[in-house]
Design a protein around this motif. Sequence first.
Motif, PDB file in Angstrom:
ATOM      1  N   GLY A 125      36.918  47.857  38.336  1.00  0.00           N
ATOM      2  CA  GLY A 125      36.429  47.641  36.758  1.00  0.00           C
ATOM      3  C   GLY A 125      35.770  46.503  36.640  1.00  0.00           C
ATOM      4  N   PRO A 126      34.411  46.916  35.690  1.00  0.00           N
ATOM      5  CA  PRO A 126      33.691  46.608  34.870  1.00  0.00           C
ATOM      6  C   PRO A 126      33.561  45.218  34.580  1.00  0.00           C
ATOM      7  CG  PRO A 126      33.908  48.458  33.530  1.00  0.00           C
ATOM      8  CD  PRO A 126      34.966  48.390  34.419  1.00  0.00           C
ATOM      9  N   ARG A 127      33.916  44.554  34.179  1.00  0.00           N
ATOM     10  CA  ARG A 127      34.244  42.996  34.116  1.00  0.00           C
ATOM     11  C   ARG A 127      34.688  42.097  34.900  1.00  0.00           C
ATOM     12  NH1 ARG A 127      34.475  40.306  29.556  1.00  0.00           N
ATOM     13  NH2 ARG A 127      35.798  42.341  28.448  1.00  0.00           N
ATOM     14  N   GLU A 128      35.430  42.909  36.382  1.00  0.00           N
ATOM     15  CA  GLU A 128      36.392  42.118  37.609  1.00  0.00           C
ATOM     16  C   GLU A 128      34.849  42.181  38.048  1.00  0.00           C
ATOM     17  OE1 GLU A 128      38.660  39.566  38.257  1.00  0.00           O
ATOM     18  OE2 GLU A 128      39.392  40.248  36.521  1.00  0.00           O
ATOM     19  N   SER A 129      34.504  43.347  38.716  1.00  0.00           N
ATOM     20  CA  SER A 129      32.578  44.003  38.885  1.00  0.00           C
ATOM     21  C   SER A 129      31.729  42.837  38.856  1.00  0.00           C
ATOM     22  CB  SER A 129      32.387  44.938  39.030  1.00  0.00           C
ATOM     23  OG  SER A 129      33.634  46.153  39.270  1.00  0.00           O
ATOM     24  N   VAL A 130      31.731  42.475  37.995  1.00  0.00           N
ATOM     25  CA  VAL A 130      30.810  41.323  37.699  1.00  0.00           C
ATOM     26  C   VAL A 130      31.283  39.868  37.692  1.00  0.00           C
ATOM     27  CG1 VAL A 130      28.906  40.007  36.193  1.00  0.00           C
ATOM     28  CG2 VAL A 130      30.153  43.051  35.351  1.00  0.00           C
ATOM     29  N   ARG A 131      31.828  39.755  37.293  1.00  0.00           N
ATOM     30  CA  ARG A 131      32.844  38.463  37.799  1.00  0.00           C
ATOM     31  C   ARG A 131      32.445  38.175  38.895  1.00  0.00           C
ATOM     32  NH1 ARG A 131      36.224  35.998  33.749  1.00  0.00           N
ATOM     33  NH2 ARG A 131      37.873  37.834  33.465  1.00  0.00           N
TER      34      ARG A 131
ATOM     35  N   GLU B 236      32.947  53.205  45.641  1.00  0.00           N
ATOM     36  CA  GLU B 236      32.762  53.992  44.567  1.00  0.00           C
ATOM     37  C   GLU B 236      34.313  53.741  43.872  1.00  0.00           C
ATOM     38  OE1 GLU B 236      31.463  57.297  43.741  1.00  0.00           O
ATOM     39  OE2 GLU B 236      31.641  57.534  41.825  1.00  0.00           O
TER      40      GLU B 236
ATOM     41  N   ASP C 190      35.275  50.286  43.546  1.00  0.00           N
ATOM     42  CA  ASP C 190      34.134  50.087  42.220  1.00  0.00           C
ATOM     43  C   ASP C 190      35.318  50.161  40.797  1.00  0.00           C
ATOM     44  OD1 ASP C 190      32.586  48.433  43.446  1.00  0.00           O
ATOM     45  OD2 ASP C 190      31.252  50.116  43.511  1.00  0.00           O
ATOM     46  N   LEU C 191      35.669  51.324  40.967  1.00  0.00           N
ATOM     47  CA  LEU C 191      36.383  52.162  40.054  1.00  0.00           C
ATOM     48  C   LEU C 191      37.572  51.755  39.794  1.00  0.00           C
ATOM     49  CD1 LEU C 191      35.246  56.229  39.973  1.00  0.00           C
ATOM     50  CD2 LEU C 191      34.658  54.074  38.454  1.00  0.00           C
TER      51      LEU C 191
END
Length: 503
Positions: free
Chosen positions: A144-150, A137, A140-141
């Motif tokens: 960050g959201p964009r790099e996680s998806v990328r 967790e 993931d935090l």
Amino acid sequence: MVRLRLATWLHASPPPTPTSTNPDCIKQNLKPTPEPPASSLEKKHRHQKYQAAEADTNMGRAMPVNKAAPTSLPGMPPSKIVALAQKISTETEKVDIYFRGKGIQTPSFDVDMPGDFPKMPDEISTSRREIIHATRELQDLMVGPRESVRWMAWDFMNTQSLQLLNHYGIANLVPLDGTITIEQLQAKTSLDPINLTRLLRHAMANRLFQEPKPGVIAHTAASKLLAVDGDLQAWVGFNGEEVYPGSAHVVDALRQHPEATSLHHTGFNYAFDTVGKEPMFVTLGKDPRRAQRMAKAMASLTGGEGYELSYLTDGGDGCDLSEVDARGGTLVDLGGSHGFACVHLARKYRNMKFVVQDLPATVASAPDPACADDAQVSQRVRFQAHDFFKEQVVKGADVYFFRWILHNYSRPYAVQLLRNLIPALKPGARIVINDHCLREPGVENPWDERLMRSMDLVMMTLLNAQEREERDFVQLFEQAGDGFVFKVSFSSPLPLSLAPYLF
Ligand SMILES: C[S@@+](CC[C@H](N)C(=O)[O-])C[C@H]1O[C@@H](n2cnc3c(N)ncnc32)[C@H](O)[C@@H]1O
């Protein structure tokens, strides 16, 4: 030639020093601070220090902690990320104290380390899980959201390097307790040196193999397992060469057959050109090498933590067969493979009789005797070729048992399997289902949740099948016919447990 540079905060180059001309500074919207002039030697030293700190973390050694750093603002509870970091620290200390107390080596991927965690008391296992969840967790935090998806979209590259190295048997070519140069290694394979090197270096990012000196390869504990554990090799091979191609074709299957129930219109069928012809089991069954690889892959999976057969006998009152045993009753194991579940049950229940049903080829290759070290068990376990899509031939048994069967089939097929039992059922007969049982999203711990949801998608890829929630199981029985009574469901208190259902 153009050199591309990836965002530095995600990988192990030195963090950028914000300056007004530094592109990383502009990209990350950092406030520039004047940079003191540094000699090239100082810069090199700073880089080495950064790498050393990174290496310390990588090898599982303790990094110095800045004790003076405040963890929360006065009067305010710690933030989420600090709370996670504190949990990681507290729980890690508990595991560490336990390890030290028992004289067990600190976990690492060093080649001589065991491949599995030792068996630990429940509270230490709980700490271990807490650490796994909290670190994930926190990571993931921090990503960050964009790099996680990328980068999630590149997850399959892990499968790719693993699959290729496994396919070419590279782990077996690296000495178990020594090193080999890339040139020597290359001479043993048909991979060319460039491809071999890039695959190895990708795998190294996942702690498979290491390069103690440039151009020299050695094992880690993880890559060593790929050399010595045939079942794990099969698991990687099955997933890399059957599931992974199938997965890339699920979109074709869903576009052509959005109802996604047929065994002949799956991602696997599209990948292997068997659309409308035959289910995956038939395709694999025609090729002994692929069939055996799948069987070994399943052995690797079910040999893992949480899948132990002991849950069948020690998992709770729901699966207590003492009363059936007392009257010498019969259990039929549908799709029972080589009878290992029945042998396990027969060791505990000494009066019951067991019939293991499976396809003819599986029955033909079953061990004889069923149990090498207990003749009394072998006498009570018999094998029978039977297609569970036909009416059940053993009439009046006490228990009909499906272990890892219903999740292979979409609803129409699963309902048919249950209907095929009805003519054989006597009043009071039990149907026991041993499968994953999905719970509401977020109820399961994150590790189990990801595994079970992934298993669900694997079933979709290969067979248009699915993992089920409790109400899905109940609905299967409701559709199959009247007269079924849902008795009890239970799962083991430990993670990754299979949940037997008793109807
Ligand atoms: C996922 S394995 C489960 C094996 C075993 N029950 C266990 O607990 O590991 C599925 C089994 O179903 C068998 N099977 C597949 N189709 C079958 C059929 N039509 N009739 C009987 N058995 C079948 C396979 O041969 C295989 O042994």
